[in-house]
Design a protein around this motif. Structure first.
Motif, PDB file in Angstrom:
ATOM      1  N   LEU A   1       0.668  -1.560   0.581  1.00 34.71           N
ATOM      2  CA  LEU A   1       0.186  -0.233  -0.656  1.00 34.71           C
ATOM      3  C   LEU A   1       0.923   1.313   0.039  1.00 34.71           C
ATOM      4  N   GLN A   2       2.298   0.725   1.054  1.00 40.21           N
ATOM      5  CA  GLN A   2       2.927   2.554   0.520  1.00 40.21           C
ATOM      6  C   GLN A   2       3.205   2.769  -0.649  1.00 40.21           C
ATOM      7  N   ILE A   3       3.692   1.654  -0.888  1.00 42.01           N
ATOM      8  CA  ILE A   3       4.670   1.237  -2.635  1.00 42.01           C
ATOM      9  C   ILE A   3       3.388   2.636  -3.560  1.00 42.01           C
ATOM     10  N   LEU A   4       2.650   1.728  -3.345  1.00 41.24           N
ATOM     11  CA  LEU A   4       0.885   2.353  -4.505  1.00 41.24           C
ATOM     12  C   LEU A   4       1.109   3.676  -4.127  1.00 41.24           C
ATOM     13  N   ALA A   5       0.507   4.023  -2.117  1.00 36.81           N
ATOM     14  CA  ALA A   5       0.488   5.477  -2.719  1.00 36.81           C
ATOM     15  C   ALA A   5       1.385   6.410  -3.194  1.00 36.81           C
ATOM     16  N   ILE A   6       2.978   6.134  -2.976  1.00 35.98           N
ATOM     17  CA  ILE A   6       3.829   6.512  -2.947  1.00 35.98           C
ATOM     18  C   ILE A   6       3.629   7.405  -5.279  1.00 35.98           C
TER      19      ILE A   6
ATOM     20  N   PRO B   1      -3.675   7.451 -13.727  1.00 39.50           N
ATOM     21  CA  PRO B   1      -4.753   7.636 -14.024  1.00 39.50           C
ATOM     22  C   PRO B   1      -5.886   8.651 -13.476  1.00 39.50           C
ATOM     23  N   PHE B   2      -6.098   7.777 -12.110  1.00 42.44           N
ATOM     24  CA  PHE B   2      -7.478   8.141 -11.817  1.00 42.44           C
ATOM     25  C   PHE B   2      -8.094   9.556 -11.473  1.00 42.44           C
ATOM     26  N   ALA B   3      -7.491   9.998 -11.717  1.00 44.18           N
ATOM     27  CA  ALA B   3      -8.086  12.086 -11.977  1.00 44.18           C
ATOM     28  C   ALA B   3      -8.846  12.187 -13.238  1.00 44.18           C
ATOM     29  N   PHE B   4      -8.878  11.509 -14.196  1.00 41.09           N
ATOM     30  CA  PHE B   4      -9.537  11.727 -15.256  1.00 41.09           C
ATOM     31  C   PHE B   4     -10.998  11.170 -15.159  1.00 41.09           C
ATOM     32  N   ILE B   5     -10.738  10.190 -14.090  1.00 39.93           N
ATOM     33  CA  ILE B   5     -12.403   9.750 -13.618  1.00 39.93           C
ATOM     34  C   ILE B   5     -12.444  10.670 -12.273  1.00 39.93           C
ATOM     35  N   HIS B   6     -11.943  10.807 -11.475  1.00 35.72           N
ATOM     36  CA  HIS B   6     -12.086  12.137 -10.341  1.00 35.72           C
ATOM     37  C   HIS B   6     -12.612  11.084  -9.764  1.00 35.72           C
ATOM     38  N   VAL B   7     -11.590   9.755  -8.665  1.00 37.34           N
ATOM     39  CA  VAL B   7     -11.294   9.044  -8.347  1.00 37.34           C
ATOM     40  C   VAL B   7     -10.419   9.178  -7.363  1.00 37.34           C
ATOM     41  N   PRO B   8     -10.304   9.798  -6.137  1.00 37.89           N
ATOM     42  CA  PRO B   8      -9.189  10.448  -5.711  1.00 37.89           C
ATOM     43  C   PRO B   8      -8.024   8.951  -4.882  1.00 37.89           C
ATOM     44  N   VAL B   9      -7.774   8.714  -5.850  1.00 39.96           N
ATOM     45  CA  VAL B   9      -7.231   6.844  -5.865  1.00 39.96           C
ATOM     46  C   VAL B   9      -5.760   7.027  -4.640  1.00 39.96           C
ATOM     47  N   ALA B  10      -4.843   8.195  -5.655  1.00 36.74           N
ATOM     48  CA  ALA B  10      -4.117   8.252  -4.230  1.00 36.74           C
ATOM     49  C   ALA B  10      -3.745   8.796  -3.055  1.00 36.74           C
ATOM     50  N   ASN B  11      -4.594   9.206  -3.287  1.00 33.64           N
ATOM     51  CA  ASN B  11      -5.094   9.815  -1.508  1.00 33.64           C
ATOM     52  C   ASN B  11      -5.947   8.597  -0.693  1.00 33.64           C
TER      53      ASN B  11
ATOM     54  N   TYR C   1      -4.068   6.857   2.538  1.00 38.23           N
ATOM     55  CA  TYR C   1      -5.064   6.832   3.858  1.00 38.23           C
ATOM     56  C   TYR C   1      -5.014   5.069   4.000  1.00 38.23           C
ATOM     57  N   ALA C   2      -5.148   3.942   3.259  1.00 38.35           N
ATOM     58  CA  ALA C   2      -5.778   2.904   3.531  1.00 38.35           C
ATOM     59  C   ALA C   2      -3.576   2.481   4.125  1.00 38.35           C
ATOM     60  N   ALA C   3      -2.406   2.984   3.651  1.00 32.95           N
ATOM     61  CA  ALA C   3      -1.570   2.669   3.517  1.00 32.95           C
ATOM     62  C   ALA C   3      -1.481   3.259   5.794  1.00 32.95           C
ATOM     63  N   VAL C   4      -1.356   4.646   5.523  1.00 36.24           N
ATOM     64  CA  VAL C   4      -1.798   4.829   7.547  1.00 36.24           C
ATOM     65  C   VAL C   4      -2.412   4.033   7.913  1.00 36.24           C
ATOM     66  N   LEU C   5      -3.632   3.514   7.499  1.00 39.99           N
ATOM     67  CA  LEU C   5      -4.166   2.604   8.342  1.00 39.99           C
ATOM     68  C   LEU C   5      -3.788   1.577   8.959  1.00 39.99           C
ATOM     69  N   VAL C   6      -2.872   0.886   7.504  1.00 42.11           N
ATOM     70  CA  VAL C   6      -2.123  -0.864   8.032  1.00 42.11           C
ATOM     71  C   VAL C   6      -1.188  -0.371   8.456  1.00 42.11           C
ATOM     72  N   THR C   7      -0.304   0.360   8.124  1.00 46.13           N
ATOM     73  CA  THR C   7       1.010   0.939   8.723  1.00 46.13           C
ATOM     74  C   THR C   7       0.243   0.834  10.672  1.00 46.13           C
ATOM     75  N   ILE C   8      -0.301   1.298  10.895  1.00 46.04           N
ATOM     76  CA  ILE C   8      -0.910   1.337  12.526  1.00 46.04           C
ATOM     77  C   ILE C   8      -1.190   0.062  13.002  1.00 46.04           C
TER      78      ILE C   8
END
Length: 192
Positions: free
Chosen positions: A139-144, A153-163, A167-174
């Motif tokens: 998750l951290q690598i994909l987030a980065i 390419p997710f901005a093209f369809i207006h889905v904030p996949v990066a964010n 936040y999934a990486a932060v949650l799983v990190t904890i």
């Protein structure tokens, strides 16, 4: 020095180049992807980061398959991973692509788990990474990568996949950090 350790060292040597690509104001123009502009240096940094991240899987697979696991590799591999991911997250703050609090949580967990591993090593206990720790890394690598690509390419369809990935990486990190300490707390009690 065996092949897996050479691969790990190559990952460490890629980190300064990655940092330079994101820190120095190269004026190499921009590239357009999915109707969004991205600096060429930043795209090169993303590619370099992806390649460096992939070498982690390659060196581990090669070391296990050919029974080339060494103490040097056990030391270098997690250090290389932490240096690469920490450098990337810190640069994301500099580029205003990630909030500082999220990066602090992620890096703090790495320090805490490394400290626990050091105590365990002093007690002669080897602590293997769990499934949550592996998910955390993915998750951290994909987030980065998606943050550095400005959600292309997710901005093209207006889905904030990066964010979402961040936040999934932060949650799983904890969760993985808590799990790690709960499973291995006996090491701290034994070291009294």
């Amino acid at each position: 020095m065996n092949v897996p350790n050479r691969i790990t060292i190559s990952r460490i040597l890629l980190i300064p180049i990655f940092i330079l690509l994101l820190s120095y104001p190269f004026n190499w123009g921009t590239v357009t992807l999915f109707d969004q502009s991205l600096p060429v240096a930043q795209l090169m940094a993303v590619i370099l980061f992806a390649v460096a991240s992939a070498t982690d899987w390659v060196d581990g697979y090669y070391a296990r398959k050919y029974n080339l696991v060494t103490n040097l590799g056990k030391f270098l591999d997690p250090m290389a991973d932490k240096l690469l991911v920490s450098a990337a997250f810190i640069l994301l703050i500099q580029l205003e692509l990630a909030p500082a609090w999220a990066v602090i949580v992620i890096i703090s967990r790495e320090f805490a788990v490394t400290g626990l591993r050091l105590v365990a090593a002093g007690e002669g206990v080897v602590m293997a990474a769990g499934q949550m720790g592996k998910l955390k890394t993915v998750l951290q690598i994909l987030a980065i990568i998606t943050l550095l690509l400005h959600n292309i390419p997710f901005a093209f369809i207006h889905v904030p996949v990066a964010n979402i990935l961040l936040y999934a990486a932060v949650l799983v990190t904890i969760i993985s950090g808590v799990e790690y300490f709960v499973k291995n707390w006996h090491v701290m009690e034994d070291s009294k």
